[in-house]
Design an enzyme around this catalytic site. Sequence first.
Site, PDB file in Angstrom:
ATOM      1  CG  ASP A  95      -1.967  -0.930   1.327  1.00 43.20           C
ATOM      2  OD1 ASP A  95      -2.173  -1.442  -0.128  1.00 43.20           O
ATOM      3  OD2 ASP A  95      -2.697  -1.095   2.265  1.00 43.20           O
ATOM      4  CE  LYS A 124      -7.687  -0.548  -1.746  1.00 43.66           C
ATOM      5  NZ  LYS A 124      -7.720  -1.056  -0.083  1.00 43.66           N
ATOM      6  CG  MET A 148      -9.357   5.686   6.637  1.00 43.88           C
ATOM      7  SD  MET A 148     -10.218   4.507   5.782  1.00 43.88           S
ATOM      8  CE  MET A 148     -11.047   3.296   6.697  1.00 43.88           C
TER       9      MET A 148
HETATM   10  N1  SAH Z   1      -4.949  -1.381   8.181  1.00 44.28           N
HETATM   11  C1  SAH Z   1      -4.476   0.022   8.907  1.00 44.28           C
HETATM   12  C2  SAH Z   1      -5.615   1.006   8.756  1.00 44.28           C
HETATM   13  C3  SAH Z   1      -5.952   1.213   7.271  1.00 44.28           C
HETATM   14  S1  SAH Z   1      -7.031   2.479   6.846  1.00 44.28           S
HETATM   15  C4  SAH Z   1      -4.072  -0.358  10.334  1.00 44.28           C
HETATM   16  O1  SAH Z   1      -4.427  -1.035  11.056  1.00 44.28           O
HETATM   17  O2  SAH Z   1      -3.520   0.616  11.053  1.00 44.28           O
HETATM   18  C5  SAH Z   1      -6.014   4.023   7.006  1.00 44.28           C
HETATM   19  C6  SAH Z   1      -6.104   4.889   8.184  1.00 44.28           C
HETATM   20  O3  SAH Z   1      -5.388   4.642   9.156  1.00 44.28           O
HETATM   21  C7  SAH Z   1      -5.640   6.275   7.758  1.00 44.28           C
HETATM   22  O4  SAH Z   1      -6.713   6.900   7.216  1.00 44.28           O
HETATM   23  C8  SAH Z   1      -5.459   6.738   9.135  1.00 44.28           C
HETATM   24  O5  SAH Z   1      -6.697   7.051  10.031  1.00 44.28           O
HETATM   25  C9  SAH Z   1      -4.845   5.504   9.825  1.00 44.28           C
HETATM   26  N2  SAH Z   1      -3.428   5.473   9.865  1.00 44.28           N
HETATM   27  C10 SAH Z   1      -2.672   4.622   9.347  1.00 44.28           C
HETATM   28  N3  SAH Z   1      -1.226   4.940   9.560  1.00 44.28           N
HETATM   29  C11 SAH Z   1      -1.354   6.028  10.355  1.00 44.28           C
HETATM   30  C12 SAH Z   1      -0.411   6.753  10.797  1.00 44.28           C
HETATM   31  N4  SAH Z   1       1.072   6.517  10.511  1.00 44.28           N
HETATM   32  N5  SAH Z   1      -0.571   7.828  11.689  1.00 44.28           N
HETATM   33  C13 SAH Z   1      -1.943   8.156  11.993  1.00 44.28           C
HETATM   34  N6  SAH Z   1      -2.937   7.388  11.259  1.00 44.28           N
HETATM   35  C14 SAH Z   1      -2.571   6.556  10.627  1.00 44.28           C
END
Ligand code: SAH
Length: 473
Positions: A243, A265, A379
């Site tokens: 990703d 995406k 998100m």
């Molecule tokens: N599978 C991922 C989430 C994917 S959805 C997980 O378990 O973390 C993507 C969302 O994850 C982003 O919009 C944000 O809200 C959050 N996110 C992922 N990485 C992040 C980071 N380093 N700092 C803050 N938010 C994060």
Amino acid sequence: MFLDLQDRRVLVVGGGAVARRKIEALRAAGARVVVGAPELEPAIAQRVDDGDIEHLAASFDPAWLDDVWLVVAATDDAAVNRAVAAAAESRRLWANVVDDAELSSVQVPSRVERGRLQVAISSGGGAPMLARHLRERLETQLDESLGELAELLTVQRERIRRRWPDIGARRTFFERLLAGPVPQRLRRGDSAGARRAFEQALAETAPVPTGSVALVGAGPGDPGLLTLRGLRVLNEADVILHDRLVSREVLALARRDAELIEVGKKVGGNHDATQSRIHALLVEHARAGKRVVRLKGGDPFVFGRGGEELEVLHAHGIDFEVVPGITAAVACAAYAGVPLTHRDHAQSVRFVTALGRDGGDPIDWPALAQERQTLAFYMGVSGLERVRDRLIAHGRSADTPFALVENGTRARQRVVVGTLAQLPQTAAAHAVQAPALLILGEVAASASVLHWFGPAPLRLEDAPDAAAIPWAA
Ligand code: SAH
């Protein structure tokens, strides 16, 4: 050289802590240990009492060397150690003098052990700390299941020889076997499956490519938060589908010649088309016999559509495994100094996505508005107004603290704090961008006190043009 010490007599001279460690290692290697020293520390004396080792209760006597295969000098008396080394030398007996490379004719290496499989590292006694350092690195990289693999190959050695008498053909067989499903099944704890896959491989006449997919959580960005298993799988990958959210630092840990394909995406892009393309790529590369890693930000099963990808693999009969990752809520909370639960303030925590599936609103706002729970919104950057309005409308206090974590765990991490009433304004004033995670609940207040990573949290008043914002005052 690896010595077979099973049931062979080995002399250890010395009765203190150093001797004890040597005795333990020698016993683990199956040696019959004779310890020579006037006095023994309690743990060694206990072993003598148990009949586990033999004791020569006297000062060192060269005659002790007459019927042993190896000698270890582990006293704190340099003269005794020298005498042991000299006596061994004149008898052409290998001797190890603890912490003395000059006097030793044998070095004891740093070892990584996986069952009967052993990796030994030596610096010829010159730089033992370096050897130890390398050992630690290898420990992280060699999976525990290698011991079972070594055992399987040992047991099956004769059959393999008979099946492939020609050494060249045998080598090809091993290369295929070790790149195939047998080690993977063992890694997953599936011994019976590994055994079946082995039988299948042995029965094959022509190479049948057996690709597989590992669905791996890369964590939030800081490469230190990748799991050991994730790292090992990345080290073996042929193809990595990742990703956009996966950090460069994590990708840098992958095997050098792995093919990297970004399948991220884009915000506002056609997600379903992207997802179908990912499915097609997974199937295509696995079918071609590749070891595919599907690398996702955070954890693959938390808002990651990991389940859908596994269903596709399952439908195509492709082997898969799942390696969890640290999800953004857990990571951002830790790096912002916010405990997600608290004995007084939050008995539960919810992971929520602020985005509905088709623009609808499937979120149970009344449930989210209840007190004494922490909400972690994924998100969320664009839906903050809605979050605030709905929660307040359903009764959550407008004073509920929030911490909005942007680029959590990464070098550019920023934390923005305030109360629910001013959530959208505060985020806008600091121009918070994705990826950002919103933590809402009493616990968020501790971000101002317990922050330890990156710059201190920002409030509405800290915004560059706060004075110009009417509601900041
Ligand atoms: N599978 C991922 C989430 C994917 S959805 C997980 O378990 O973390 C993507 C969302 O994850 C982003 O919009 C944000 O809200 C959050 N996110 C992922 N990485 C992040 C980071 N380093 N700092 C803050 N938010 C994060």
